[in-house]
Every structure is written in structure tokens, then in C-alpha cells.
Design a protein around this motif. Structure first.
Motif, PDB file in Angstrom:
ATOM      1  N   ASP A 138       0.971  -1.189   0.066  1.00 25.19           N
ATOM      2  CA  ASP A 138       0.028  -0.109   0.018  1.00 25.19           C
ATOM      3  C   ASP A 138       0.890   1.288   0.112  1.00 25.19           C
ATOM      4  OD1 ASP A 138       0.777  -0.125   2.480  1.00 25.19           O
ATOM      5  OD2 ASP A 138      -0.828  -0.112   3.500  1.00 25.19           O
ATOM      6  N   GLU A 139       0.351   2.434  -0.158  1.00 27.44           N
ATOM      7  CA  GLU A 139       1.041   3.541  -0.010  1.00 27.44           C
ATOM      8  C   GLU A 139       1.999   3.739   1.330  1.00 27.44           C
ATOM      9  OE1 GLU A 139       0.562   8.159  -1.819  1.00 27.44           O
ATOM     10  OE2 GLU A 139      -1.162   7.240  -0.857  1.00 27.44           O
ATOM     11  N   PRO A 140       1.461   3.615   2.389  1.00 26.50           N
ATOM     12  CA  PRO A 140       2.547   3.730   3.484  1.00 26.50           C
ATOM     13  C   PRO A 140       3.793   3.105   3.386  1.00 26.50           C
ATOM     14  CG  PRO A 140       0.103   3.632   4.415  1.00 26.50           C
ATOM     15  CD  PRO A 140      -0.098   3.405   2.880  1.00 26.50           C
ATOM     16  N   THR A 141       3.495   1.765   2.781  1.00 32.81           N
ATOM     17  CA  THR A 141       4.522   1.021   2.502  1.00 32.81           C
ATOM     18  C   THR A 141       5.611   1.499   1.406  1.00 32.81           C
ATOM     19  OG1 THR A 141       3.477  -0.962   2.976  1.00 32.81           O
ATOM     20  CG2 THR A 141       5.498  -1.227   1.783  1.00 32.81           C
ATOM     21  N   LEU A 157       4.755  10.439  15.753  1.00 35.45           N
ATOM     22  CA  LEU A 157       4.688   9.866  14.509  1.00 35.45           C
ATOM     23  C   LEU A 157       3.135  10.055  14.311  1.00 35.45           C
ATOM     24  CD1 LEU A 157       6.856   6.979  14.819  1.00 35.45           C
ATOM     25  CD2 LEU A 157       7.199   9.122  13.773  1.00 35.45           C
ATOM     26  N   PRO A 158       3.159  10.252  12.814  1.00 37.60           N
ATOM     27  CA  PRO A 158       1.511  10.756  12.317  1.00 37.60           C
ATOM     28  C   PRO A 158       1.363   9.161  11.744  1.00 37.60           C
ATOM     29  CG  PRO A 158       3.101  11.464  10.580  1.00 37.60           C
ATOM     30  CD  PRO A 158       3.986  11.148  11.930  1.00 37.60           C
ATOM     31  N   ASP A 159       0.062   9.095  11.625  1.00 39.67           N
ATOM     32  CA  ASP A 159      -0.774   7.762  10.957  1.00 39.67           C
ATOM     33  C   ASP A 159       0.039   7.684   9.671  1.00 39.67           C
ATOM     34  OD1 ASP A 159      -2.275   7.654  13.159  1.00 39.67           O
ATOM     35  OD2 ASP A 159      -4.219   7.489  11.927  1.00 39.67           O
ATOM     36  N   GLY A 160       0.589   6.413   9.271  1.00 34.11           N
ATOM     37  CA  GLY A 160       1.293   5.962   8.067  1.00 34.11           C
ATOM     38  C   GLY A 160       2.592   5.915   8.094  1.00 34.11           C
ATOM     39  N   ALA A 161       3.076   6.334   9.245  1.00 32.98           N
ATOM     40  CA  ALA A 161       4.507   6.336   9.542  1.00 32.98           C
ATOM     41  C   ALA A 161       4.828   4.773   9.912  1.00 32.98           C
ATOM     42  CB  ALA A 161       4.957   7.111  10.662  1.00 32.98           C
ATOM     43  N   PHE A 162       6.048   4.370   9.398  1.00 37.96           N
ATOM     44  CA  PHE A 162       6.467   2.941   9.612  1.00 37.96           C
ATOM     45  C   PHE A 162       7.800   3.213  10.632  1.00 37.96           C
ATOM     46  CE2 PHE A 162       4.130   0.836   6.270  1.00 37.96           C
ATOM     47  CZ  PHE A 162       4.105  -0.376   6.872  1.00 37.96           C
ATOM     48  N   PHE A 182       6.431  -2.031  11.474  1.00 40.20           N
ATOM     49  CA  PHE A 182       5.058  -1.713  12.170  1.00 40.20           C
ATOM     50  C   PHE A 182       4.586  -0.198  11.512  1.00 40.20           C
ATOM     51  CE2 PHE A 182       6.926  -4.769  15.203  1.00 40.20           C
ATOM     52  CZ  PHE A 182       5.692  -5.405  15.510  1.00 40.20           C
ATOM     53  N   ALA A 183       3.328  -0.121  11.065  1.00 42.72           N
ATOM     54  CA  ALA A 183       2.828   1.184  10.738  1.00 42.72           C
ATOM     55  C   ALA A 183       1.912   1.490  11.770  1.00 42.72           C
ATOM     56  CB  ALA A 183       1.983   0.719   9.604  1.00 42.72           C
ATOM     57  N   VAL A 184       2.092   2.960  12.007  1.00 48.94           N
ATOM     58  CA  VAL A 184       1.250   3.714  12.863  1.00 48.94           C
ATOM     59  C   VAL A 184      -0.190   3.934  12.353  1.00 48.94           C
ATOM     60  CG1 VAL A 184       0.957   5.742  14.362  1.00 48.94           C
ATOM     61  CG2 VAL A 184       3.268   4.628  13.754  1.00 48.94           C
ATOM     62  N   ARG A 185      -1.369   3.815  13.033  1.00 52.47           N
ATOM     63  CA  ARG A 185      -2.453   3.912  12.611  1.00 52.47           C
ATOM     64  C   ARG A 185      -3.287   4.325  13.929  1.00 52.47           C
ATOM     65  NH1 ARG A 185      -5.592   4.065   8.178  1.00 52.47           N
ATOM     66  NH2 ARG A 185      -7.775   3.415   8.076  1.00 52.47           N
TER      67      ARG A 185
END
Length: 204
Positions: A73-76, A135-140, A151-154
Motif C-alpha cells: 500500500d502507500e504507507p509501505t 509520529l503521524p498515521d502512516g509512519a513506519f 510496524f505502521a502507525v494507525r
């Protein structure tokens, strides 16, 4: 056998049959005629992420053109150092450019963004340490006790990344410093409100 054209949040290329939501490239062709890889992993600083379908175009993957890459996905893709394509994802690219850190009131062009992102050391994944609370949502990120996992932050949770989707949700800790995979400037765009395209497993 699948080609080693999947990309993980560390920026590594690997082979896996699972299909991601995002397609992209690293500025040209770096695969060989026999559809294998040599030492190169990029051609130019134009590391983009695209939609899987655009105007009915069809390509032979790892043919005569550029080296096609695929992301969960885009965060990746962001963690791996890519940004939205200004051709097939123009609305997203303009939104990303508007949110990308820069001088107030100055439009960020594709070349400007690429120059910042390409300032990273492309020979290996550069990580930086930040408080997890910033960290914002979408950060790894990676955790000290699991340095090989991403791990992704959500919101209030961390999502464990796998090639086929997010497989684990765990509470997001607080007041700890973590190693972050997503480039600092991309974190700035996410903080400024850019909304990345998540894999459906992030919603489960």
C-alpha cells in the motif's frame, strides 16, 4: 516463480505471489535481459508510486521498459522512499506536494521533492530516531525487541506488516523513542494532512 519485484518498508526487493495495491518504479530499468537483478536497485531519483491501472495501458512486467515494482500500500511505498506519481495520480501528487515540507507559499515540484527524498543514502536504508508520540498515521517504525519487523502507525495501534497484509494489531506505546523508516520529509507531509492509501487489512 514470482519476480523479486515486491518492496518492503525497508526498501528491500523480494519475491512473493501476493499482489499489492500500489505499483511504481525507481526511475528506469535496472533488471537484466533474463529478468533477474544485478547489483543495482535504482536508476534515477524519480522513485514514484502509481495506480495499478491507468488509461487501459498494458505492460510486460520486467520487459524492455522500466523495472516495475509493487507495494502492499502507500504507507509501505512511502517508507521505502517513494512518492505519488504526477501522471497517473495527479490529484494525490498535488495534495502530497502541497503537504510536503518547504518554504511557505512555494509550490513543491516533482523535482524538488525527488531531490529531498533522494538526499537519503540509497545504498542502504537510513533510519532516524523519533519519539513514537510524534509520529503521524502512516509512519513506519521498528521496535528494539523486533528490529527485523516493520510496524505502521494507525491511531492508537501499531500494525505489523507482511507481504499480504497487516496481520497483528497491538497497542501503540507511549514515551519511547523508536527507529523510523519513513523519511522525515514524508513524515512532514503526513503530519500536514496527506491521507495515504491503506491496504484493506489495516481496517480490520
Amino acid at each position: 516463480m514470482p519476480l523479486p519485484n515486491r518492496v518492503d518498508p525497508f526498501g528491500n526487493l523480494f519475491a512473493d505471489p501476493a499482489r499489492g495495491l500500489i505499483f511504481g518504479n525507481r526511475g528506469g530499468r535496472f533488471h537484466r535481459d533474463d529478468r533477474t537483478l544485478g547489483a543495482r536497485r535504482w536508476v534515477s531519483r524519480r522513485w514514484i508510486c502509481c495506480v495499478l491501472e491507468f488509461k487501459g495501458r498494458h505492460r510486460k512486467v520486467w520487459g524492455a521498459g522500466y523495472t516495475e515494482l509493487f507495494f502492499l500500500d502507500e504507507p509501505t511505498a512511502f517508507a521505502a522512499g517513494h512518492r505519488p506519481c504526477f501522471e497517473c495520480r495527479r490529484a494525490d501528487a498535488l495534495a502530497f506536494a502541497a503537504a510536503f515540507p518547504g518554504e511557505q507559499g512555494t509550490a513543491r515540484r516533482a523535482d524538488d521533492i525527488d531531490r529531498v527524498l533522494h538526499g537519503l543514502d540509497r545504498r542502504g536504508k537510513r533510519r532516524h530516531r523519533i519519539s513514537i508520540d510524534a509520529l503521524p498515521d502512516g509512519a513506519f517504525l521498528t521496535l528494539a525487541n523486533e528490529p527485523d519487523a516493520a510496524f505502521a502507525v494507525r491511531g492508537a495501534v501499531l500494525l505489523r506488516w507482511t507481504p499480504s497484509g497487516y496481520t497483528e494489531r497491538r497497542p501503540r506505546p507511549h514515551e519511547v523513542t523508536v527507529e523510523v523508516l519513513t523519511p522525515p520529509a514524508t513524515l512532514g507531509a503526513l503530519r500536514a494532512g496527506y491521507q495515504p492509501r491503506w491496504h484493506p487489512s489495516a481496517e480490520e
